[in-house]
Each structure stands twice: as C-alpha cells, then as structure tokens.
Design a protein around this motif. Sequence first.
Motif, mmCIF file in Angstrom:
data_model
loop_
_atom_site.group_PDB
_atom_site.id
_atom_site.type_symbol
_atom_site.label_atom_id
_atom_site.label_comp_id
_atom_site.label_asym_id
_atom_site.label_seq_id
_atom_site.Cartn_x
_atom_site.Cartn_y
_atom_site.Cartn_z
ATOM 1 N N MET A 39 8.161 -13.483 5.623
ATOM 2 C CA MET A 39 8.330 -12.684 4.405
ATOM 3 C C MET A 39 9.275 -11.526 4.683
ATOM 4 O O MET A 39 9.533 -11.195 5.853
ATOM 5 C CB MET A 39 6.978 -12.172 3.899
ATOM 6 C CG MET A 39 6.205 -11.311 4.878
ATOM 7 S SD MET A 39 4.540 -10.875 4.293
ATOM 8 C CE MET A 39 3.680 -12.422 4.546
ATOM 9 N N GLN A 62 7.509 -7.354 1.128
ATOM 10 C CA GLN A 62 6.326 -8.211 1.002
ATOM 11 C C GLN A 62 5.324 -7.943 2.119
ATOM 12 O O GLN A 62 4.118 -7.897 1.888
ATOM 13 C CB GLN A 62 6.760 -9.683 1.024
ATOM 14 C CG GLN A 62 7.542 -10.115 -0.197
ATOM 15 C CD GLN A 62 8.166 -11.491 -0.026
ATOM 16 O OE1 GLN A 62 8.507 -11.888 1.081
ATOM 17 N NE2 GLN A 62 8.318 -12.208 -1.123
ATOM 18 N N TYR A 63 5.839 -7.763 3.327
ATOM 19 C CA TYR A 63 4.954 -7.529 4.469
ATOM 20 C C TYR A 63 4.172 -6.217 4.311
ATOM 21 O O TYR A 63 2.947 -6.185 4.485
ATOM 22 C CB TYR A 63 5.782 -7.490 5.754
ATOM 23 C CG TYR A 63 4.975 -7.125 6.981
ATOM 24 C CD1 TYR A 63 4.055 -8.016 7.527
ATOM 25 C CD2 TYR A 63 5.122 -5.879 7.583
ATOM 26 C CE1 TYR A 63 3.298 -7.677 8.644
ATOM 27 C CE2 TYR A 63 4.379 -5.528 8.701
ATOM 28 C CZ TYR A 63 3.470 -6.435 9.228
ATOM 29 O OH TYR A 63 2.724 -6.095 10.328
ATOM 30 N N ASN A 119 3.612 -4.446 1.553
ATOM 31 C CA ASN A 119 2.720 -4.461 0.398
ATOM 32 C C ASN A 119 1.511 -5.366 0.620
ATOM 33 O O ASN A 119 0.446 -5.126 0.055
ATOM 34 C CB ASN A 119 3.483 -4.886 -0.858
ATOM 35 C CG ASN A 119 4.324 -3.761 -1.431
ATOM 36 O OD1 ASN A 119 3.810 -2.675 -1.711
ATOM 37 N ND2 ASN A 119 5.608 -3.994 -1.576
ATOM 38 N N GLN A 120 1.664 -6.380 1.458
ATOM 39 C CA GLN A 120 0.509 -7.185 1.827
ATOM 40 C C GLN A 120 -0.496 -6.352 2.627
ATOM 41 O O GLN A 120 -1.709 -6.451 2.421
ATOM 42 C CB GLN A 120 0.956 -8.395 2.644
ATOM 43 C CG GLN A 120 -0.180 -9.360 2.980
ATOM 44 C CD GLN A 120 0.287 -10.492 3.870
ATOM 45 O OE1 GLN A 120 0.684 -10.269 5.002
ATOM 46 N NE2 GLN A 120 0.249 -11.709 3.336
ATOM 47 N N LEU A 172 -2.378 -4.189 0.220
ATOM 48 C CA LEU A 172 -3.428 -4.931 -0.474
ATOM 49 C C LEU A 172 -4.653 -5.110 0.418
ATOM 50 O O LEU A 172 -5.794 -5.003 -0.054
ATOM 51 C CB LEU A 172 -2.900 -6.291 -0.922
ATOM 52 C CG LEU A 172 -1.873 -6.290 -2.069
ATOM 53 C CD1 LEU A 172 -1.353 -7.698 -2.304
ATOM 54 C CD2 LEU A 172 -2.474 -5.720 -3.340
ATOM 55 N N GLN A 173 -4.429 -5.364 1.685
ATOM 56 C CA GLN A 173 -5.540 -5.477 2.632
ATOM 57 C C GLN A 173 -6.265 -4.149 2.794
ATOM 58 O O GLN A 173 -7.503 -4.111 2.875
ATOM 59 C CB GLN A 173 -5.014 -5.960 3.988
ATOM 60 C CG GLN A 173 -4.481 -7.388 3.968
ATOM 61 C CD GLN A 173 -3.813 -7.778 5.273
ATOM 62 O OE1 GLN A 173 -3.711 -6.978 6.206
ATOM 63 N NE2 GLN A 173 -3.349 -9.024 5.357
ATOM 64 N N LYS A 200 0.488 -6.995 -7.071
ATOM 65 C CA LYS A 200 -0.587 -7.971 -7.231
ATOM 66 C C LYS A 200 -0.103 -9.194 -7.997
ATOM 67 O O LYS A 200 -0.403 -10.343 -7.622
ATOM 68 C CB LYS A 200 -1.759 -7.315 -7.964
ATOM 69 C CG LYS A 200 -2.993 -8.197 -8.076
ATOM 70 C CD LYS A 200 -4.110 -7.456 -8.801
ATOM 71 C CE LYS A 200 -5.341 -8.351 -8.969
ATOM 72 N NZ LYS A 200 -6.420 -7.661 -9.712
ATOM 73 N N PHE A 214 2.315 -11.291 -5.671
ATOM 74 C CA PHE A 214 1.626 -12.119 -4.689
ATOM 75 C C PHE A 214 0.822 -13.232 -5.364
ATOM 76 O O PHE A 214 0.711 -14.329 -4.824
ATOM 77 C CB PHE A 214 0.709 -11.261 -3.817
ATOM 78 C CG PHE A 214 1.422 -10.623 -2.659
ATOM 79 C CD1 PHE A 214 1.616 -11.314 -1.481
ATOM 80 C CD2 PHE A 214 1.912 -9.335 -2.761
ATOM 81 C CE1 PHE A 214 2.284 -10.736 -0.416
ATOM 82 C CE2 PHE A 214 2.583 -8.741 -1.700
ATOM 83 C CZ PHE A 214 2.770 -9.448 -0.528
ATOM 84 N N GLU A 272 3.310 -15.931 -6.201
ATOM 85 C CA GLU A 272 3.714 -16.653 -4.997
ATOM 86 C C GLU A 272 2.620 -17.623 -4.540
ATOM 87 O O GLU A 272 2.906 -18.741 -4.113
ATOM 88 C CB GLU A 272 4.044 -15.671 -3.876
ATOM 89 C CG GLU A 272 5.327 -14.892 -4.112
ATOM 90 C CD GLU A 272 5.610 -13.933 -2.986
ATOM 91 O OE1 GLU A 272 4.742 -13.785 -2.104
ATOM 92 O OE2 GLU A 272 6.691 -13.330 -2.986
ATOM 93 N N LYS A 273 1.380 -17.191 -4.651
ATOM 94 C CA LYS A 273 0.262 -18.047 -4.249
ATOM 95 C C LYS A 273 0.196 -19.288 -5.128
ATOM 96 O O LYS A 273 -0.029 -20.410 -4.647
ATOM 97 C CB LYS A 273 -1.052 -17.261 -4.337
ATOM 98 C CG LYS A 273 -2.250 -18.017 -3.789
ATOM 99 C CD LYS A 273 -3.486 -17.137 -3.819
ATOM 100 C CE LYS A 273 -4.699 -17.890 -3.260
ATOM 101 N NZ LYS A 273 -5.920 -17.054 -3.296
#
Length: 397
Positions: free
Chosen positions: A324, A328-329, A331-332, A335-336, A371, A374, A377-378
């Motif tokens: 990614m 993206q990395y 923001n991931q 989210l975590q 959100k 992602f 993308e999922k």
Amino acid sequence: MMTKEFLQYAGFSAPVISSLSCLVMLYLYRRRHIQPEEKPLYRLLMAYFGTVGILWVCSMVYVYCPVLYTRINLIYYIGLFWGQVVFYQFIYTLTRHPGERGFSPVHYLVPLVIVGVFAVWSAFVPFDVQLRIVTSRGEIVPGYEAYSHLFTARLLFRGIWNIIYTALAWWRLLGYRKSVSDYSANADRSSLSWVTLLLAISLSLVPPSLLSALYSKQVLISSLLLLVPQIMLVVQHAIVCYNMAVGNFIVIFYPEETEEEIDTEEQQPDENQDELEQKRRKFERYIHKTRPYLNPELKITDLAVSMRTNRCTLSRFINRQFGMNFSQYINQLRLQELKTLRNDPACARLSDEELACMSGFCNFRGYIRVKKMFGQEKKEQEAVSRKAVQSHSENKE
C-alpha cells in the motif's frame, strides 16, 4: 418589492464586491499566517480576484456607460481570457509536483495575440461604429459584418476558453491525487474536494456564455437568468477564500532532497529477503514505539527525516513491504488505534469525534473518508477473490 432593474444592478455588483472583498481578506491573511511555499498560491488568488473584479466592473460599464466601455473594451477582452488562465495557474501551482517544470507563459501569450489582432483591427474601425455595436447590444453594422461578429462573440469565446481550462484543471487534479497519497496521510486535506466543487461551478458558468450564440445580448442582459452565473461566482469566491484561509490543502514539498540524492537511492542494488525482513521488523518497532501516525499532519518527509532515510527509499519500502502507499499505511494504523481506544474502558465516555482525533485523524470527516476508502477496497478485493474462485471452478469442471 425589488424591481427587475435593481436585481440586475445587484447581480452585476455582487461579483465585484465579493472578488474585491476576498482579495483584501487574503492579503491581510497572507501577511501573517502563511508558509513560504504557500506564498505563490495567495499571490495568484489575489491576482485572480483582482482580474475578476475588473472584468465585472467592465461588464457594468458595458450596460450603464457604453461610451466609456467602447474606449476600454480591450481591458474587458483580455480579462475574459486572463481570468481563466490565472485560475488555472493557481490550480497548477496547488497541484504541482516537486521538480515539475514551471507554468508556461504561453498560456498568457495566446490571449495577448488574440487581443492584439483585435486591437489592430479596431484601429481601422471608426469609433462610432464600435459604439453603435455596443449600444445596440450586438447589431451587425453594414460594411463591418466580420468585425461586428467578432465584437459580439466574446462571450462565446469565453465559454469555449472556460471549457478548455476547466478540463486542464481536472487533469491536474487527478494527477495530484495519485501523487499526494504517497506524500501526506491527511486524507481530508489531500483530497481537495473543494477544488472539485470549484471546477463544477466553473463549468456551470459555461451555458450562459454559449447562449450568446443563440440569443442576442439585449435578451440575455434583460433576463434574470443572468443572475445564476453571478450568484455562482460569489459562491465560488466564498469557497476558495474559506478553504485557503483554513489551510484546507497540501502543497507537495521536498525541502531536504536534491536530485542527486534521489538518483543515488534509486540506483542502490536490491537487498536479499533476510535484510528486508530485518528492516521491516525494525521499521515496525519504530512505528509502534513512537506512533508518528498520531500526528494528523504527518508527511512522508517528516517520517523520512526521523528515520534518517530518503523519502523515495521509504516510499518504495512501504509499497513493497505492505502492499500500500504511505497514506493508506498510516491511515490503517489510525484505524487500528481507534479500534484499540474503543475497547479501552478509560475512553468509554468519549464520542467518536474525540476518538477519531485521538487516533490521528485531522477531524471526524477525515475518519469517515478513510473508513469509506478502506471499505471500498475491501469490497473490491472480495469481488476479485470471488471471481478468481469462480473462474477456477469453471476451469476445473
């Protein structure tokens, strides 16, 4: 009750007042709050508002003082073209990539050539003929048919010019979004959604200009439909002035790098799997220890400096190791972090907005944007997986 004449006068005055007001506000703001790399943006915007203000003053002169307009019509003519060019240069500068060539002066020279040809032609046309074309709102004067058509076709030219430069701005914006995702992790500001709205408004100004090819200027000026583009211009001014004042944009800027450094990094040989695995563990330990993603304004250059590396190397490393881009990395990770905070009893009473800000998002809107990104993308990955399984089953049969 407001009369039709009052509405027409207010319509002509509104873009003048809004453009000059925005010019003054941006000038005062520019002197105190902006960064050095942002100065060209504010200068261009002030030039744009100044050009639009002059253009609409000339429009008022055209309606209420034809004699004066006939003498200054070249100013109006060049303002039609230059206003759109200055706005495009603002978009170009806002979306410019480091190392990209500067804005070409050809964009300004072409209107000068067009207006120059018109100016030379006008020198051979009697003043009374020009005045008659203005006062009659586009009458074709016998003996000067070609000149009359050119004189009255300026709104049509403006519509075509607007389409060309709006299309160019759209192209710039698409390229910017691809680049900024590997530079900044602020999904809200890097999206430049307000610029998309500005371009949509810019396109909405085209139909009234093209209508000049179907209806006479006398009909257009007397119609209250002319209020629509005037109101849209005021809205456009308010949107751009507000977003520039609150800093709702990101200028891609690499102050610490030279081309030699970038070339040196790109020429380094590929590392073996053990070395890459070791670097990945070291990188992840650093990320989880320092948690730089909690900074909503985090840029890849900030992280590169902290890790004593080059942003090209870091960008390539994240892309290869995590599949990614930088945005993206980061923001991931946010989210975590948000998921962790929601499971923390100490944060049970906090709202989603507060938790989003604590997780590194600039605001709740930025969190919603990430959100959705992602989530989309999922869904796409699941669709690809289902398609692959289905294809495999069919081949097996």
